[in-house]
Design a protein around this motif. Structure first.
Motif, PDB file in Angstrom:
ATOM      1  N   UNK A   1       0.830  -1.204   0.000  1.00 29.56           N
ATOM      2  CA  UNK A   1       0.000   0.000   0.000  1.00 29.56           C
ATOM      3  C   UNK A   1       0.866   1.257   0.000  1.00 29.56           C
ATOM      4  N   UNK A   2       1.862   1.272   0.866  1.00 26.42           N
ATOM      5  CA  UNK A   2       2.737   2.444   0.968  1.00 26.42           C
ATOM      6  C   UNK A   2       3.584   2.621  -0.289  1.00 26.42           C
ATOM      7  N   UNK A   3       4.159   1.530  -0.776  1.00 29.22           N
ATOM      8  CA  UNK A   3       4.996   1.610  -1.984  1.00 29.22           C
ATOM      9  C   UNK A   3       4.165   1.991  -3.202  1.00 29.22           C
ATOM     10  N   UNK A   4       2.916   1.520  -3.250  1.00 28.09           N
ATOM     11  CA  UNK A   4       2.032   1.884  -4.353  1.00 28.09           C
ATOM     12  C   UNK A   4       1.738   3.365  -4.385  1.00 28.09           C
ATOM     13  N   UNK A   5       1.621   3.995  -3.224  1.00 24.82           N
ATOM     14  CA  UNK A   5       1.398   5.441  -3.165  1.00 24.82           C
ATOM     15  C   UNK A   5       2.580   6.198  -3.762  1.00 24.82           C
ATOM     16  N   UNK A   6       3.782   5.761  -3.417  1.00 24.00           N
ATOM     17  CA  UNK A   6       4.985   6.419  -3.937  1.00 24.00           C
ATOM     18  C   UNK A   6       5.078   6.230  -5.452  1.00 24.00           C
ATOM     19  N   UNK A   7       4.827   4.998  -5.905  1.00 21.86           N
ATOM     20  CA  UNK A   7       4.877   4.725  -7.343  1.00 21.86           C
ATOM     21  C   UNK A   7       3.837   5.511  -8.111  1.00 21.86           C
ATOM     22  N   UNK A   8       2.639   5.624  -7.552  1.00 22.32           N
ATOM     23  CA  UNK A   8       1.583   6.359  -8.231  1.00 22.32           C
ATOM     24  C   UNK A   8       1.873   7.843  -8.348  1.00 22.32           C
ATOM     25  N   UNK A   9       2.435   8.434  -7.290  1.00 19.48           N
ATOM     26  CA  UNK A   9       2.786   9.850  -7.341  1.00 19.48           C
ATOM     27  C   UNK A   9       3.823  10.104  -8.427  1.00 19.48           C
ATOM     28  N   UNK A  10       4.796   9.212  -8.539  1.00 26.36           N
ATOM     29  CA  UNK A  10       5.814   9.343  -9.588  1.00 26.36           C
ATOM     30  C   UNK A  10       5.176   9.273 -10.969  1.00 26.36           C
ATOM     31  N   UNK A  11       4.214   8.367 -11.132  1.00 21.89           N
ATOM     32  CA  UNK A  11       3.535   8.208 -12.420  1.00 21.89           C
ATOM     33  C   UNK A  11       2.812   9.478 -12.849  1.00 21.89           C
ATOM     34  N   UNK A  12       2.077  10.086 -11.929  1.00 18.94           N
ATOM     35  CA  UNK A  12       1.300  11.284 -12.264  1.00 18.94           C
ATOM     36  C   UNK A  12       2.218  12.447 -12.601  1.00 18.94           C
ATOM     37  N   UNK A  13       3.233  12.665 -11.786  1.00 15.86           N
ATOM     38  CA  UNK A  13       4.124  13.804 -12.000  1.00 15.86           C
ATOM     39  C   UNK A  13       4.871  13.708 -13.324  1.00 15.86           C
ATOM     40  N   UNK A  14       5.256  12.507 -13.696  1.00 16.42           N
ATOM     41  CA  UNK A  14       6.028  12.314 -14.932  1.00 16.42           C
ATOM     42  C   UNK A  14       5.121  12.300 -16.164  1.00 16.42           C
ATOM     43  N   UNK A  15       3.944  11.664 -16.053  1.00  7.96           N
ATOM     44  CA  UNK A  15       3.146  11.387 -17.246  1.00  7.96           C
ATOM     45  C   UNK A  15       2.002  12.318 -17.555  1.00  7.96           C
ATOM     46  N   UNK A  16       1.674  13.269 -16.655  1.00 12.24           N
ATOM     47  CA  UNK A  16       0.467  14.065 -16.850  1.00 12.24           C
ATOM     48  C   UNK A  16       0.423  14.885 -18.149  1.00 12.24           C
ATOM     49  N   UNK A  17       1.501  15.572 -18.563  1.00 12.01           N
ATOM     50  CA  UNK A  17       1.402  16.355 -19.809  1.00 12.01           C
ATOM     51  C   UNK A  17       0.993  15.528 -21.024  1.00 12.01           C
ATOM     52  N   UNK A  18       1.605  14.371 -21.204  1.00 15.29           N
ATOM     53  CA  UNK A  18       1.250  13.533 -22.350  1.00 15.29           C
ATOM     54  C   UNK A  18      -0.130  12.908 -22.172  1.00 15.29           C
ATOM     55  N   UNK A  19      -0.553  12.702 -20.928  1.00 14.81           N
ATOM     56  CA  UNK A  19      -1.905  12.200 -20.693  1.00 14.81           C
ATOM     57  C   UNK A  19      -2.939  13.239 -21.116  1.00 14.81           C
ATOM     58  N   UNK A  20      -2.648  14.513 -20.862  1.00 17.86           N
ATOM     59  CA  UNK A  20      -3.552  15.588 -21.299  1.00 17.86           C
ATOM     60  C   UNK A  20      -3.670  15.610 -22.817  1.00 17.86           C
ATOM     61  N   UNK A  21      -2.544  15.462 -23.515  1.00 18.62           N
ATOM     62  CA  UNK A  21      -2.570  15.432 -24.984  1.00 18.62           C
ATOM     63  C   UNK A  21      -3.367  14.232 -25.465  1.00 18.62           C
ATOM     64  N   UNK A  22      -3.167  13.075 -24.833  1.00 18.12           N
ATOM     65  CA  UNK A  22      -3.898  11.861 -25.202  1.00 18.12           C
ATOM     66  C   UNK A  22      -5.398  12.042 -25.049  1.00 18.12           C
ATOM     67  N   UNK A  23      -5.819  12.573 -23.905  1.00 20.56           N
ATOM     68  CA  UNK A  23      -7.246  12.736 -23.651  1.00 20.56           C
ATOM     69  C   UNK A  23      -7.872  13.723 -24.624  1.00 20.56           C
ATOM     70  N   UNK A  24      -7.186  14.817 -24.899  1.00 20.05           N
ATOM     71  CA  UNK A  24      -7.737  15.804 -25.839  1.00 20.05           C
ATOM     72  C   UNK A  24      -7.816  15.226 -27.253  1.00 20.05           C
TER      73      UNK A  24
END
Length: 290
Positions: A12-35
């Protein structure tokens, strides 16, 4: 606390850390994908046009539009995902190393469980990313309260839940299956103590497999979650209707609209997710002995 429970807490704890890394790194391209998936036909010429128009009209931080939703929910979503995966592995086999088929099945089971939290987080992210800098754009709080007030919990907050389930099952089967395959191949060369770059490479493989396994359903999910009104009929009916509508509007290529930024994004974001998770989990194992 027994070892099995402590292992779940560690995940649970490690998943939180991994998820935060995912969002911070991937959000710009995720926005382009969704649009790319949800923008009106003819609004953009392609991913690079989405990027240039977004930067020109809305500024750099528009690429992080909708990040509050996954970032606020990421602890719960990724904790649930990785903990469910660990529980599923222990349910399927008493042995620490599963076959690749068992690994993929455990990933599918974790994906189904993960949809409970992933669905509302994705829904609000998509609705934020589907705003293009107009005067009527809303803040996340206003989007959440508006959906709750107008449509309630099931058709508002949880809109797109069943298509999210349908997406998550094959996606995480591919995600974990590809990650484990790559990691085991590296272990043949480097042993159990893999260098960080090998974890990053394995995570990238998992991320690419994730999108290849589920992408048309992700397009359907985004469109259903962004639409002004809830879908009509059973989940099978409205998913099938949306697939037919996409093909009628844009041909079969419409089912893959936005795939290229998703694949590009999957390399750094999935790599950072798995590396952060594995390193955090290994640290917690040393500290807790579980």
């Amino acid at each position: 606390m027994n070892k099995s429970t402590q292992a779940t807490v560690n995940e649970l704890l490690a998943g939180s850390v991994g998820g935060a890394a995912q969002v911070l790194v991937g959000q710009p391209l995720d926005t382009i994908k969704t649009r790319a998936q949800v923008a009106p036909k003819g609004m953009f010429k392609g991913p690079m046009d989405i990027l240039s128009q977004t930067l020109r009209n809305e500024g750099f931080f528009a690429l992080y539009k909708g990040m509050a939703s996954p970032l606020l929910g990421v602890a719960g979503v990724n904790s649930l995902l990785f903990a469910s995966y660990g529980i599923s592995k222990r349910f399927l086999s008493p042995y620490p190393e599963l076959s690749l088929k068992e690994t993929a099945l455990a990933g599918a089971m974790a994906g189904a469980a993960n949809a409970v939290l992933a669905s509302p987080v994705e829904m609000f992210k998509v609705r934020m990313q589907g705003q293009y800098g107009g005067k009527d754009d809303k803040r996340l709080r206003a989007v959440v309260s508006g959906m709750w007030r107008e449509y309630g919990f099931r058709q508002g907050i949880m809109r797109g839940y069943w298509v999210t389930v349908a997406r998550e099952i094959p996606a995480y089967a591919g995600f974990y299956g590809a990650f484990e395959f790559s990691k085991r191949e590296f272990k043949k060369v480097y042993g159990d103590n893999l260098p960080v770059w090998a974890l990053l490479a394995s995570g990238s493989t998992g991320g690419i497999a994730y999108w290849l396994a589920c992408y048309p359903l992700d397009v359907v999910k985004s469109r259903i979650q962004l639409r002004a009104t809830p879908p009509i009929g059973t989940p099978v009916q409205y998913i099938a209707h949306e697939l037919k509508t996409i093909v009628a509007e844009s041909g079969w290529k419409g089912l893959l609209r936005g795939l290229s930024p998703s694949l590009i994004r999957s390399v750094p974001s999935a790599a950072s997710t798995f590396a952060a998770f594995e390193l955090t989990r290994e640290y917690l194992e040393k500290v807790t002995g579980a």
